[in-house]
Design an enzyme around this catalytic site. Structure first.
Site, mmCIF file in Angstrom:
data_model
loop_
_atom_site.group_PDB
_atom_site.id
_atom_site.type_symbol
_atom_site.label_atom_id
_atom_site.label_comp_id
_atom_site.label_asym_id
_atom_site.label_seq_id
_atom_site.Cartn_x
_atom_site.Cartn_y
_atom_site.Cartn_z
ATOM 1 N N TYR A 1 32.588 56.901 55.710
ATOM 2 C CA TYR A 1 33.530 58.009 55.902
ATOM 3 C C TYR A 1 32.916 59.345 55.495
ATOM 4 C CZ TYR A 1 37.185 54.499 56.626
ATOM 5 O OH TYR A 1 37.924 53.452 57.107
ATOM 6 N N ASP B 1 33.703 39.575 57.159
ATOM 7 C CA ASP B 1 34.446 38.843 58.191
ATOM 8 C C ASP B 1 35.070 37.585 57.586
ATOM 9 O OD1 ASP B 1 31.756 38.236 57.845
ATOM 10 O OD2 ASP B 1 31.470 37.461 59.862
ATOM 11 N N ASP C 1 39.173 49.710 53.112
ATOM 12 C CA ASP C 1 40.293 50.282 53.862
ATOM 13 C C ASP C 1 40.997 49.174 54.647
ATOM 14 O OD1 ASP C 1 41.997 52.050 55.073
ATOM 15 O OD2 ASP C 1 40.472 53.119 56.215
ATOM 16 N N ASP D 1 44.611 46.750 53.527
ATOM 17 C CA ASP D 1 45.786 46.695 54.401
ATOM 18 C C ASP D 1 46.146 45.253 54.734
ATOM 19 O OD1 ASP D 1 46.194 49.378 54.435
ATOM 20 O OD2 ASP D 1 45.996 49.633 56.595
#
Ligand code: NAD
Length: 360
Positions: A143, A225, A249, A253
């Site tokens: 980011y 993964d 991130d 979630d």
């Protein structure tokens, strides 16, 4: 003696102002009970700041935050600002705040509340007892890495983002994560993609080296993964997870959804010194903004995290968490966590139920 704290409020956009109002009332009520005085200063960030000043993070907002003991943020963003150039987007304000306050560690607890097990999309035996802390690196990685941009490439276009971490950046987030794991069940899972990415290989090497200083913490490594899969398959295997900005991130979630509602999840972002930022995991929910439908509990629990991790007021934090527990036991539910036989309430009524509980 009365304790005093300066709190910067950043209500932001969408449902932000509604849920902030509830959290402020709850903080005031707890303050009265425990002789704590909160001096609140409100400042604009995100879309509302763009409308007012053209800048998603006005200098005055950042300065106000720097001058305070803690920052309580709600959420930013909305359809209205989605097509603006990146530098003027609400998210840019959020990234600027994290960078400006050097908040490199993001703590996201995902705890299953017994009252809300049925709100999870997973089976009861899979989610019952889940208690995970995701520690996400917040100011580095893809980011922020350079070069970045969309460039011309021989008549074509090329979009570039760069994932980069220095050893120092990895070590400081690693230390936070090991220390949190020490206070929890003593298990730390570091998530990376070291089979493909060099930046992840360095991450794994540095975290492994750090583990020599924390013999009481059991360290494991997992590819991202597989971690995504394991979070859905058997989440109870995790205690504390540490990972980089992008993977964190996404995984936080996913962990959030184990609990059934994003409207229940708080978070804390901390730096080495200076004020931390405390905010719900969810966004500004523009689809329900202004309709008194928002669940304010993630924001209220963020205020509890602020008291615990930012202001060192564990008693006040416990009082808020107990009040949340009580209103859920009383059967009050906002739409996002509604279940058969419960009483559906709006944002304001949920706030009133909390105040009622705190007054008893
Ligand atoms: P969102 O979290 O805002 O909403 C996702 C879904 O969850 C929506 O259906 C929403 O109604 C529901 N929801 C979220 N919070 C809720 C609450 N407290 N009570 C009840 N329901 C709730 O995510 P999104 O729709 O992807 O994004 C909407 C806007 O928020 C976008 O502009 C996005 O950029 C922004 N956003 C901001 C943050 C932040 O401020 N940290 C985080 C994520 C998204």
């Amino acid at each position: 003696m009365t304790q005093q704290f300066r709190i910067t409020l950043l209500p932001g956009d969408g449902i932000g102002p509604e849920i902030t109002a509830v959290a402020v009332d709850v903080l005031k009520a707890v303050g009265v009970k425990l002789d704590i005085q909160f001096d609140f200063t409100e400042a604009p960030i995100g879309g509302c700041a763009i409308d007012a000043t053209g800048n998603p993070l006005p200098d005055e907002t950042l300065e106000t935050c720097r001058q305070s003991d803690a920052v309580l943020l709600a959420a930013i963003g909305g359809y209205k600002w989605d097509s603006l150039p990146r530098a003027q987007r609400p998210e840019t304000g959020l990234l600027g705040l994290r960078a400006g306050l050097q908040l490199f560690a993001n703590l996201r607890p995902a705890t299953i509340l017994p009252q809300l097990i049925n709100a999870s999309s997973l089976k009861r035996d899979v989610v019952e007892g889940v208690d995970i802390m995701v520690v996400r690196e917040l100011t580095g990685g893809i980011y922020f890495g350079k070069p970045r941009g969309i460039f011309d490439a021989d008549g074509d276009q090329r979009g570039v983002s760069t994932m980069a971490y220095t050893g120092t950046e990895i070590d400081r987030i690693g230390q936070v994560a090991f220390e949190i794991a020490q206070k929890r069940q003593g298990r730390l899972c570091s998530v990376d993609k070291a089979n493909v990415l060099e930046v992840s290989q360095l991450w794994r090497d540095r975290i492994t080296a750090l583990s020599n200083n924390y013999s009481d913490v059991e360290l494991t490594h997992m590819y991202v993964d597989n971690a995504a899969m394991q979070l859905l398959r058997w989440p109870k295997q995790f205690d504390t997870i540490v990972t980089g900005n992008l993977f964190g991130d996404i995984l936080s979630d996913a962990a959030a959804m184990l609990t059934g509602s994003i409207g229940m999840l708080p978070s804390a972002s901390l730096g080495a010194t200076g004020p931390g930022v405390f905010e719900p995991v969810h966004g500004s929910a523009p689809d329900i903004a202004g309709q008194d439908k928002a669940n304010p509990l993630a924001q209220v629990l963020s205020a509890a995290m602020m008291l615990r991790y930012g202001l060192n007021q564990p008693k006040a934090a416990n009082m808020i968490e107990t009040a949340v527990d009580t209103v859920l036991n009383q059967g009050y539910r906002t739409g996002d966590i509604m279940a058969e036989g419960m009483t559906i309430v709006g944002c304001t009524a949920m706030g009133n139920a909390l105040l009622q509980t705190l007054a008893e």
